[in-house]
Design a protein around this motif. Structure first.
Motif: not given
Length: 407
Positions: A393-397
């Protein structure tokens, strides 16, 4: 974070997800669980928001012997794949999730909800994991299995009717194509890596978190034999227990052996069968196995992943008597790893008794089970699964495309 959890309508599928749901709730996240109506109470016990839908998926899964059988089972899976969509599509319209956790057999409705929300998906495997190299059951089809007829009338009718069903909800066919093309951002596998067939074929997107390690036994009122008699726990799981002849044969075979036989039967034994049991047998319609397992010498089960992980998590070897097609591969894998014995085909009570006595005395089996128990204890369970969910969930695209961190 708002998490939507989609389960498949089987206790063995929902059960490993429940500790993850509780862990996410404890960390302050909002969790909605989408389940078939018959599992609403179990999901509600976690404290999560529960969304139910009507499911007609058969339990147990029918035996597949012919191409006709196979076609009907495939249609049942197809129908189930979209059964939750009307309820979920409406429920998440104005309250979309930030992340979706989906059972590996429930990827259509969940994938469409995630596609509309623009959120990542984490896929969950209650037993063996599967990918493009390794089939979901960990093995290739058995010789003699029927071939699927993709043009079978029942399959063709489902395919023809699906666009209209989706259109009534406002779902375009392009959405289905996107869902099929998009892999999950991570995969949670609720068995340890040491138990997974061909584990070397799985990349870092697969986190083998194992089951939730055993907690203190629950207060059930059950107690071990006061005289120290060895205990064998006999259960065929939640979907295969309707086999009174098997239970009676096992009970009679253990008469006079000095073993205490604890049977959980899901209420499938009639009064006459129960009355015929020898005094060494305890019958329970339902009993939390975690109360018995710390005192059990051997477990007899049908090789469901949940029952196996419970046994091995307590360091107990098994005798597996698979009752359904999907259990046979796992049962044979148990035997191949030296964790117990597998009995297939016509099985007598004496066969089960002899296998139990042999397994209980086998030092090699004990060592293999102890090693797997250690692997389960260090796999991470629900806490590690929740860590994976939070990292996805915290990962950026841009950095989310790397799938090496979840393992």
């Amino acid at each position: 974070m708002r998490v939507a959890v989609f389960s498949f309508p089987g206790w063995g599928h929902l059960r490993p997800l429940l500790p993850l749901v509780r862990e996410l709730l404890d960390r302050g996240h909002e969790v909605s669980v989408v389940v078939a109506e018959r599992f609403a109470a179990a999901a509600a016990d976690t404290g999560a928001r529960v969304l139910t839908y009507p499911s007609r998926f058969p339990a147990p899964v029918p035996e597949v012997r012919t191409a006709e059988d196979l076609a009907q089972v495939v249609v049942a899976y197809y129908e189930e794949a979209f059964a939750a969509l009307p309820a979920a599509w409406a429920a998440f319209a104005d309250d979309p999730p930030d992340l979706v956790v989906e059972d590996a057999l429930s990827t259509a409705a969940s994938g469409l909800v995630a596609d509309r929300a623009g959120c990542p998906v984490v896929r969950a495997f209650p037993g063996f994991a599967g990918n493009d190299e390794v089939p979901l059951n960990g093995s290739e089809p058995e010789p003699g299995s029927p071939d699927l007829d993709a043009e079978h009338p029942a399959i063709a009718a489902f395919v023809r009717g699906l666009p209209d069903r989706l259109a009534r909800l406002g779902v375009g066919e392009d959405a289905v194509a996107r869902v099929r093309a998009r892999p999950p951002r991570a995969n949670l596998v609720f068995v340890p890596a040491a138990f997974q067939p061909r584990v070397e074929c799985f990349d870092g997107s697969f986190a083998f978190v194992g089951p939730q390690p055993p907690a203190d036994p629950p207060p059930t009122g059950w107690s071990p034999p006061a005289d120290g008699s060895p205990v064998v726990l006999v259960s065929l799981g939640t979907s295969s227990n309707d086999n009174p002849g098997f239970f009676l044969a096992c009970g009679e075979a253990f008469a006079g052996t000095g073993w205490r036989v604890v049977m959980t039967t899901a209420g499938h034994l009639d009064g006459a069968t129960a009355a015929a049991m020898p005094p060494e047998v305890e019958l329970h319609a339902w009993l939390d196995h975690h109360a018995v397992l710390p005192h059990a010498a051997v477990v007899v089960c049908q090789a469901g992943a949940g029952s196996l992980m419970d046994a091995f998590g307590h360091g107990v070897p098994v005798v597996v008597v698979p009752q359904q097609p999907d259990a046979r591969v796992m049962a044979r894998h148990v035997a191949a790893l030296g964790l117990g014995r597998c009995l297939e085909g016509p099985v007598s009570g004496a066969d089960v008794r002899d296998a139990v006595l042999a397994v209980a005395a086998d030092a090699g089996v004990a060592a293999a089970v102890a090693a797997l128990r250690s692997a389960i204890g260090s796999a991470g369970g629900a806490a590690r699964a929740a860590d994976v969910v939070e990292r996805v969930a915290a990962a950026t695209p841009t950095d989310g495309g790397s799938q090496s961190a979840w393992r």
